[in-house]
Design an enzyme around this catalytic site. Structure first.
Site, PDB file in Angstrom:
ATOM      1  N   HIS A  16     -23.466  12.973 -16.807  1.00  0.00           N
ATOM      2  CA  HIS A  16     -22.756  13.846 -15.869  1.00  0.00           C
ATOM      3  C   HIS A  16     -21.485  13.167 -15.353  1.00  0.00           C
ATOM      4  O   HIS A  16     -21.564  12.148 -14.665  1.00  0.00           O
ATOM      5  CB  HIS A  16     -23.710  14.154 -14.710  1.00  0.00           C
ATOM      6  CG  HIS A  16     -23.152  15.038 -13.663  1.00  0.00           C
ATOM      7  ND1 HIS A  16     -22.982  14.631 -12.361  1.00  0.00           N
ATOM      8  CD2 HIS A  16     -22.716  16.323 -13.728  1.00  0.00           C
ATOM      9  CE1 HIS A  16     -22.488  15.632 -11.661  1.00  0.00           C
ATOM     10  NE2 HIS A  16     -22.318  16.667 -12.459  1.00  0.00           N
ATOM     11  N   ARG A  17     -20.351  13.706 -15.720  1.00  0.00           N
ATOM     12  CA  ARG A  17     -19.030  13.096 -15.440  1.00  0.00           C
ATOM     13  C   ARG A  17     -18.959  11.698 -16.067  1.00  0.00           C
ATOM     14  O   ARG A  17     -18.322  10.791 -15.535  1.00  0.00           O
ATOM     15  CB  ARG A  17     -18.734  13.032 -13.939  1.00  0.00           C
ATOM     16  CG  ARG A  17     -18.937  14.359 -13.207  1.00  0.00           C
ATOM     17  CD  ARG A  17     -18.598  14.291 -11.719  1.00  0.00           C
ATOM     18  NE  ARG A  17     -19.248  15.370 -10.988  1.00  0.00           N
ATOM     19  CZ  ARG A  17     -19.329  15.477  -9.681  1.00  0.00           C
ATOM     20  NH1 ARG A  17     -18.746  14.558  -8.918  1.00  0.00           N
ATOM     21  NH2 ARG A  17     -19.952  16.492  -9.098  1.00  0.00           N
ATOM     22  N   GLU A  43     -20.704  15.155 -20.068  1.00  0.00           N
ATOM     23  CA  GLU A  43     -20.253  16.327 -19.319  1.00  0.00           C
ATOM     24  C   GLU A  43     -19.010  15.946 -18.545  1.00  0.00           C
ATOM     25  O   GLU A  43     -18.915  14.812 -18.053  1.00  0.00           O
ATOM     26  CB  GLU A  43     -21.344  16.762 -18.330  1.00  0.00           C
ATOM     27  CG  GLU A  43     -21.067  18.066 -17.586  1.00  0.00           C
ATOM     28  CD  GLU A  43     -20.353  17.953 -16.243  1.00  0.00           C
ATOM     29  OE1 GLU A  43     -20.010  18.994 -15.663  1.00  0.00           O
ATOM     30  OE2 GLU A  43     -20.116  16.807 -15.773  1.00  0.00           O
ATOM     31  N   ASP A  45     -15.432  17.918 -16.179  1.00  0.00           N
ATOM     32  CA  ASP A  45     -14.834  19.116 -15.590  1.00  0.00           C
ATOM     33  C   ASP A  45     -13.366  19.169 -15.982  1.00  0.00           C
ATOM     34  O   ASP A  45     -12.698  18.131 -16.025  1.00  0.00           O
ATOM     35  CB  ASP A  45     -14.937  19.022 -14.067  1.00  0.00           C
ATOM     36  CG  ASP A  45     -16.340  18.625 -13.644  1.00  0.00           C
ATOM     37  OD1 ASP A  45     -17.201  19.500 -13.615  1.00  0.00           O
ATOM     38  OD2 ASP A  45     -16.565  17.415 -13.399  1.00  0.00           O
ATOM     39  N   HIS A  58     -12.870  16.570 -11.331  1.00  0.00           N
ATOM     40  CA  HIS A  58     -13.889  17.419 -10.704  1.00  0.00           C
ATOM     41  C   HIS A  58     -13.372  18.215  -9.513  1.00  0.00           C
ATOM     42  O   HIS A  58     -13.496  19.444  -9.462  1.00  0.00           O
ATOM     43  CB  HIS A  58     -15.094  16.575 -10.274  1.00  0.00           C
ATOM     44  CG  HIS A  58     -16.162  17.403  -9.633  1.00  0.00           C
ATOM     45  ND1 HIS A  58     -16.203  17.659  -8.280  1.00  0.00           N
ATOM     46  CD2 HIS A  58     -17.209  18.077 -10.169  1.00  0.00           C
ATOM     47  CE1 HIS A  58     -17.229  18.446  -8.012  1.00  0.00           C
ATOM     48  NE2 HIS A  58     -17.861  18.709  -9.137  1.00  0.00           N
ATOM     49  N   GLU A 117     -17.002  21.709 -18.523  1.00  0.00           N
ATOM     50  CA  GLU A 117     -17.102  22.714 -17.454  1.00  0.00           C
ATOM     51  C   GLU A 117     -15.714  23.198 -17.059  1.00  0.00           C
ATOM     52  O   GLU A 117     -14.884  22.424 -16.590  1.00  0.00           O
ATOM     53  CB  GLU A 117     -17.823  22.143 -16.230  1.00  0.00           C
ATOM     54  CG  GLU A 117     -17.957  23.244 -15.189  1.00  0.00           C
ATOM     55  CD  GLU A 117     -18.507  22.798 -13.840  1.00  0.00           C
ATOM     56  OE1 GLU A 117     -19.117  21.709 -13.747  1.00  0.00           O
ATOM     57  OE2 GLU A 117     -18.304  23.575 -12.883  1.00  0.00           O
ATOM     58  N   LYS A 119     -13.400  24.599 -14.661  1.00  0.00           N
ATOM     59  CA  LYS A 119     -13.349  24.752 -13.201  1.00  0.00           C
ATOM     60  C   LYS A 119     -12.147  25.628 -12.859  1.00  0.00           C
ATOM     61  O   LYS A 119     -11.054  25.124 -12.589  1.00  0.00           O
ATOM     62  CB  LYS A 119     -13.179  23.381 -12.537  1.00  0.00           C
ATOM     63  CG  LYS A 119     -14.420  22.502 -12.575  1.00  0.00           C
ATOM     64  CD  LYS A 119     -15.160  22.531 -11.254  1.00  0.00           C
ATOM     65  CE  LYS A 119     -16.221  21.457 -11.183  1.00  0.00           C
ATOM     66  NZ  LYS A 119     -17.504  21.912 -10.673  1.00  0.00           N
ATOM     67  N   ASP A 240     -26.343  11.117 -13.835  1.00  0.00           N
ATOM     68  CA  ASP A 240     -25.261  10.141 -13.593  1.00  0.00           C
ATOM     69  C   ASP A 240     -25.629   8.787 -14.182  1.00  0.00           C
ATOM     70  O   ASP A 240     -24.790   7.896 -14.257  1.00  0.00           O
ATOM     71  CB  ASP A 240     -25.064   9.936 -12.080  1.00  0.00           C
ATOM     72  CG  ASP A 240     -24.722  11.211 -11.348  1.00  0.00           C
ATOM     73  OD1 ASP A 240     -24.010  12.052 -11.921  1.00  0.00           O
ATOM     74  OD2 ASP A 240     -25.171  11.370 -10.187  1.00  0.00           O
TER      75      ASP A 240
HETATM   76  O1  G3P Z   1     -22.604  20.972 -15.290  1.00  0.00           O
HETATM   77  C1  G3P Z   1     -23.463  20.662 -14.252  1.00  0.00           C
HETATM   78  C2  G3P Z   1     -22.743  20.171 -13.032  1.00  0.00           C
HETATM   79  O2  G3P Z   1     -21.684  19.373 -13.442  1.00  0.00           O
HETATM   80  C3  G3P Z   1     -22.213  21.269 -12.136  1.00  0.00           C
HETATM   81  O3  G3P Z   1     -21.861  20.822 -10.863  1.00  0.00           O
HETATM   82  O4  G3P Z   1     -20.326  20.074  -9.112  1.00  0.00           O
HETATM   83  O5  G3P Z   1     -21.214  18.413 -10.690  1.00  0.00           O
HETATM   84  O6  G3P Z   1     -19.517  20.060 -11.443  1.00  0.00           O
HETATM   85  P1  G3P Z   1     -20.679  19.800 -10.527  1.00  0.00           P
HETATM   86 CA    CA Z   2     -19.409  19.608 -13.713  1.00  0.00          CA
END
Ligand code: G3P
Ligand code: CA
Length: 253
Positions: A16-17, A43, A45, A58, A117, A119, A240
């Site tokens: 995640h990120r 992942e 954004d 993000h 993602e 955004k 993470d």
């Molecule tokens: O893709 C899952 C998650 O990344 C969504 O929430 O705020 O971390 O972008 P956020």
């Molecule tokens: Ca995200």
């Protein structure tokens, strides 16, 4: 052209990120580390700059993760590139910059799978989906990318531009999923639903599987919880901390 998930065994471990518990989120350092730690996918954004470049970032605002101030979409790429996106995490990461999507594709290419993602919830009709799809095509990464968004319009646009691309709907509250998720599923080929770990239930998992879709859960760093979710049958976990998550999955085997 295959769907990314069909090339991976379930449950899929998604950084995640990037490996954001050990490196500054959404930077090349975090993505490189995620690959070293054997995450199945990364992942991140994406947002549009003022001069319409696709960057990996993000927040809506710059303050939390850079030494800049103000709204991301009011800055040009060159203004954003002059910022430090590493020091907020640790001084040893000073000099990490905000990457463009093109840089990520250029440097990482087909060495991983991507969850991108979109955004653009506050600018739901902007050109971001179009620009992302065009870069996916340029780097021939169609079978390695899943696009996700809280904005269903972005997924409809992506579907129109590249129907074969894997698409996942992000939703905060499962109680609304019957309305938005079902409607969208009837309209485009949706591959997955992505929801916060606090809101997942066995019932939702079963329901999504009965629609022949995957269910992915974010953001999970606790090994016990990861093991429980795997037993429940989730298809993928955004974490993470890919090292801890991988160890938890291995303990499950
Ligand atoms: O893709 C899952 C998650 O990344 C969504 O929430 O705020 O971390 O972008 P956020
Ligand atoms: Ca995200």
């Amino acid at each position: 052209m295959g769907y990314a998930f069909d090339q991976l065994s379930s449950p899929v471990l998604i950084a995640h990120r990037g490996a954001s518990s050990q490196a500054p989120e959404n930077t090349l350092a975090a993505f490189d580390l995620a690959l070293k730690l054997h995450a199945d996918a990364i992942e991140f954004d994406v947002r549009l700059t003022k001069d319409k470049h696709v960057i990996v970032f993000h927040d809506f605002m710059l303050q939390r993760t850079t030494n800049g101030k103000g709204k991301v979409h009011n800055k040009t790429l060159s203004e954003l590139k002059s910022l430090d996106a590493g020091s907020f995490f640790d001084p040893s990461f000073q000099g990490q910059s905000i990457p463009t999507l093109e840089e990520i594709f250029e440097k990482i290419g087909s060495r991983t799978f991507y969850h991108i993602e979109i955004k653009n919830f506050f600018h739901p009709f902007n050109k971001l989906p179009e620009k992302v799809i065009s870069l996916i095509k340029k780097y021939n990464l169609q079978s390695r990318v899943t696009i996700s968004s809280f904005n269903p319009i972005a997924l409809i646009q992506a579907n129109h531009l590249l129907p074969s691309l894997g698409k996942g709907l992000l939703m905060q509250y499962p109680q609304t999923f019957t309305f938005v998720h079902k409607g969208l599923s009837n309209y485009i080929s949706l591959k997955s639903l992505h929801i916060p770990v606090e809101n997942v239930t066995k019932g939702i998992i079963n329901h999504i599987h009965s629609m022949d879709q995957k269910i992915l859960v974010y953001t999970v760093n606790d090994p016990k919880l990861i093991r429980k979710l795997v037993l429940w049958g989730v298809d993928g976990i955004f974490t993470d901390d890919p090292r801890t998550a991988r160890n938890a999955l291995m303990a499950e085997e």
